[in-house]
Design a protein around this motif. Structure first.
Motif, PDB file in Angstrom:
ATOM      1  N   LEU A   1       0.835  -1.209   0.000  1.00 16.08           N
ATOM      2  CA  LEU A   1       0.000   0.000   0.000  1.00 16.08           C
ATOM      3  C   LEU A   1       0.865   1.253   0.000  1.00 16.08           C
ATOM      4  O   LEU A   1       0.572   2.215  -0.718  1.00 16.08           O
ATOM      5  CB  LEU A   1      -0.931  -0.020   1.212  1.00 16.08           C
ATOM      6  N   ILE A   2       1.923   1.240   0.789  1.00 20.15           N
ATOM      7  CA  ILE A   2       2.851   2.377   0.794  1.00 20.15           C
ATOM      8  C   ILE A   2       3.488   2.536  -0.583  1.00 20.15           C
ATOM      9  O   ILE A   2       3.638   3.654  -1.082  1.00 20.15           O
ATOM     10  CB  ILE A   2       3.908   2.196   1.896  1.00 20.15           C
ATOM     11  N   TYR A   3       3.856   1.426  -1.205  1.00 19.29           N
ATOM     12  CA  TYR A   3       4.415   1.463  -2.564  1.00 19.29           C
ATOM     13  C   TYR A   3       3.429   2.112  -3.536  1.00 19.29           C
ATOM     14  O   TYR A   3       3.821   2.925  -4.375  1.00 19.29           O
ATOM     15  CB  TYR A   3       4.765   0.045  -3.014  1.00 19.29           C
ATOM     16  N   ALA A   4       2.165   1.750  -3.415  1.00 20.98           N
ATOM     17  CA  ALA A   4       1.150   2.312  -4.321  1.00 20.98           C
ATOM     18  C   ALA A   4       1.019   3.813  -4.139  1.00 20.98           C
ATOM     19  O   ALA A   4       0.838   4.545  -5.125  1.00 20.98           O
ATOM     20  CB  ALA A   4      -0.191   1.627  -4.077  1.00 20.98           C
ATOM     21  N   PHE A   5       1.124   4.296  -2.924  1.00 18.17           N
ATOM     22  CA  PHE A   5       1.016   5.733  -2.699  1.00 18.17           C
ATOM     23  C   PHE A   5       2.284   6.477  -3.102  1.00 18.17           C
ATOM     24  O   PHE A   5       2.207   7.596  -3.603  1.00 18.17           O
ATOM     25  CB  PHE A   5       0.670   6.025  -1.239  1.00 18.17           C
ATOM     26  N   VAL A   6       3.442   5.862  -2.907  1.00 20.82           N
ATOM     27  CA  VAL A   6       4.696   6.519  -3.279  1.00 20.82           C
ATOM     28  C   VAL A   6       4.787   6.691  -4.790  1.00 20.82           C
ATOM     29  O   VAL A   6       5.196   7.751  -5.280  1.00 20.82           O
ATOM     30  CB  VAL A   6       5.905   5.720  -2.737  1.00 20.82           C
ATOM     31  N   TYR A   7       4.383   5.676  -5.535  1.00 17.63           N
ATOM     32  CA  TYR A   7       4.479   5.738  -6.999  1.00 17.63           C
ATOM     33  C   TYR A   7       3.179   6.191  -7.664  1.00 17.63           C
ATOM     34  O   TYR A   7       3.047   6.096  -8.879  1.00 17.63           O
ATOM     35  CB  TYR A   7       4.940   4.388  -7.560  1.00 17.63           C
ATOM     36  N   ASN A   8       2.240   6.648  -6.855  1.00 21.22           N
ATOM     37  CA  ASN A   8       1.015   7.285  -7.348  1.00 21.22           C
ATOM     38  C   ASN A   8       0.208   6.364  -8.277  1.00 21.22           C
ATOM     39  O   ASN A   8      -0.198   6.756  -9.371  1.00 21.22           O
ATOM     40  CB  ASN A   8       1.341   8.609  -8.043  1.00 21.22           C
TER      41      ASN A   8
ATOM     42  N   ILE B   1      -4.735   0.964  -8.865  1.00 19.55           N
ATOM     43  CA  ILE B   1      -4.511  -0.482  -8.948  1.00 19.55           C
ATOM     44  C   ILE B   1      -3.875  -1.026  -7.672  1.00 19.55           C
ATOM     45  O   ILE B   1      -3.250  -2.084  -7.681  1.00 19.55           O
ATOM     46  CB  ILE B   1      -3.655  -0.852 -10.178  1.00 19.55           C
ATOM     47  N   SER B   2      -4.063  -0.311  -6.573  1.00 22.02           N
ATOM     48  CA  SER B   2      -3.427  -0.738  -5.326  1.00 22.02           C
ATOM     49  C   SER B   2      -3.970  -2.080  -4.834  1.00 22.02           C
ATOM     50  O   SER B   2      -3.210  -2.871  -4.273  1.00 22.02           O
ATOM     51  CB  SER B   2      -3.595   0.329  -4.250  1.00 22.02           C
ATOM     52  N   ILE B   3      -5.239  -2.353  -5.043  1.00 26.44           N
ATOM     53  CA  ILE B   3      -5.808  -3.639  -4.615  1.00 26.44           C
ATOM     54  C   ILE B   3      -5.133  -4.788  -5.365  1.00 26.44           C
ATOM     55  O   ILE B   3      -4.794  -5.813  -4.766  1.00 26.44           O
ATOM     56  CB  ILE B   3      -7.337  -3.665  -4.855  1.00 26.44           C
ATOM     57  N   LEU B   4      -4.908  -4.607  -6.644  1.00 23.94           N
ATOM     58  CA  LEU B   4      -4.242  -5.641  -7.431  1.00 23.94           C
ATOM     59  C   LEU B   4      -2.787  -5.811  -7.000  1.00 23.94           C
ATOM     60  O   LEU B   4      -2.286  -6.945  -6.908  1.00 23.94           O
ATOM     61  CB  LEU B   4      -4.315  -5.304  -8.918  1.00 23.94           C
ATOM     62  N   LEU B   5      -2.118  -4.711  -6.706  1.00 25.11           N
ATOM     63  CA  LEU B   5      -0.731  -4.794  -6.254  1.00 25.11           C
ATOM     64  C   LEU B   5      -0.639  -5.516  -4.911  1.00 25.11           C
ATOM     65  O   LEU B   5       0.220  -6.377  -4.720  1.00 25.11           O
ATOM     66  CB  LEU B   5      -0.131  -3.390  -6.127  1.00 25.11           C
ATOM     67  N   ILE B   6      -1.522  -5.173  -4.001  1.00 24.71           N
ATOM     68  CA  ILE B   6      -1.512  -5.804  -2.683  1.00 24.71           C
ATOM     69  C   ILE B   6      -1.834  -7.291  -2.795  1.00 24.71           C
ATOM     70  O   ILE B   6      -1.205  -8.131  -2.149  1.00 24.71           O
ATOM     71  CB  ILE B   6      -2.488  -5.081  -1.740  1.00 24.71           C
ATOM     72  N   THR B   7      -2.792  -7.636  -3.640  1.00 25.69           N
ATOM     73  CA  THR B   7      -3.138  -9.044  -3.841  1.00 25.69           C
ATOM     74  C   THR B   7      -1.966  -9.817  -4.431  1.00 25.69           C
ATOM     75  O   THR B   7      -1.658 -10.926  -3.988  1.00 25.69           O
ATOM     76  CB  THR B   7      -4.365  -9.164  -4.764  1.00 25.69           C
ATOM     77  N   THR B   8      -1.294  -9.224  -5.397  1.00 22.02           N
ATOM     78  CA  THR B   8      -0.135  -9.872  -6.013  1.00 22.02           C
ATOM     79  C   THR B   8       0.972 -10.081  -4.996  1.00 22.02           C
ATOM     80  O   THR B   8       1.558 -11.168  -4.912  1.00 22.02           O
ATOM     81  CB  THR B   8       0.385  -9.028  -7.188  1.00 22.02           C
ATOM     82  N   ILE B   9       1.251  -9.064  -4.207  1.00 17.34           N
ATOM     83  CA  ILE B   9       2.300  -9.175  -3.193  1.00 17.34           C
ATOM     84  C   ILE B   9       1.936 -10.244  -2.165  1.00 17.34           C
ATOM     85  O   ILE B   9       2.777 -11.058  -1.779  1.00 17.34           O
ATOM     86  CB  ILE B   9       2.550  -7.808  -2.537  1.00 17.34           C
ATOM     87  N   CYS B  10       0.692 -10.261  -1.728  1.00 19.52           N
ATOM     88  CA  CYS B  10       0.272 -11.252  -0.726  1.00 19.52           C
ATOM     89  C   CYS B  10       0.363 -12.671  -1.268  1.00 19.52           C
ATOM     90  O   CYS B  10       0.820 -13.585  -0.561  1.00 19.52           O
ATOM     91  CB  CYS B  10      -1.136 -10.955  -0.242  1.00 19.52           C
ATOM     92  N   ILE B  11      -0.048 -12.885  -2.483  1.00 16.23           N
ATOM     93  CA  ILE B  11       0.010 -14.231  -3.061  1.00 16.23           C
ATOM     94  C   ILE B  11       1.448 -14.687  -3.233  1.00 16.23           C
ATOM     95  O   ILE B  11       1.805 -15.813  -2.879  1.00 16.23           O
ATOM     96  CB  ILE B  11      -0.750 -14.271  -4.403  1.00 16.23           C
TER      97      ILE B  11
END
Length: 94
Positions: free
Chosen positions: A47-54, A58-68
């Motif tokens: 989530l922090i990554y999504a906010f830093v890179y604006n 697609i933050s939900i998809l990024l978080i899901t990918t990282i978690c998996i």
């Protein structure tokens, strides 16, 4: 849009690989540490990554990918430790 993001932001792949290694290492060094806390911590990092890179859209998809992808090494380490414990128990019975 997601494909464009992934191709132009190679550091996301590096982040996922680093988190996979750290997750497996934490799971190996501290086997009694709850895996859910590790995954939640990595979700917050995503989530922090999504906010830093604006890229909040697609933050939900990024978080899901990282978690998996961090769940994979954690599960493999836990399974390996379980098999080691099972082998020791079977060896002591004989």
């Amino acid at each position: 849009m997601l494909l464009f993001f992934l191709l132009n932001n190679w550091h996301f792949f590096v982040l996922v690989m680093i988190l996979m290694m750290v997750g497996g290492l934490i799971s190996f060094l501290f086997p009694r540490f709850p895996s859910l806390l590790v995954i939640l911590l990595f979700a917050v990092i995503g989530l922090i990554y999504a906010f830093v890179y604006n890229v909040q859209d697609i933050s939900i998809l990024l978080i899901t990918t990282i978690c998996i992808f961090t769940l994979i090494p954690i599960a493999l380490v836990k399974y390996t430790l379980y098999l080691q414990q099972l082998a020791e128990r079977l060896e002591s019975e004989q």
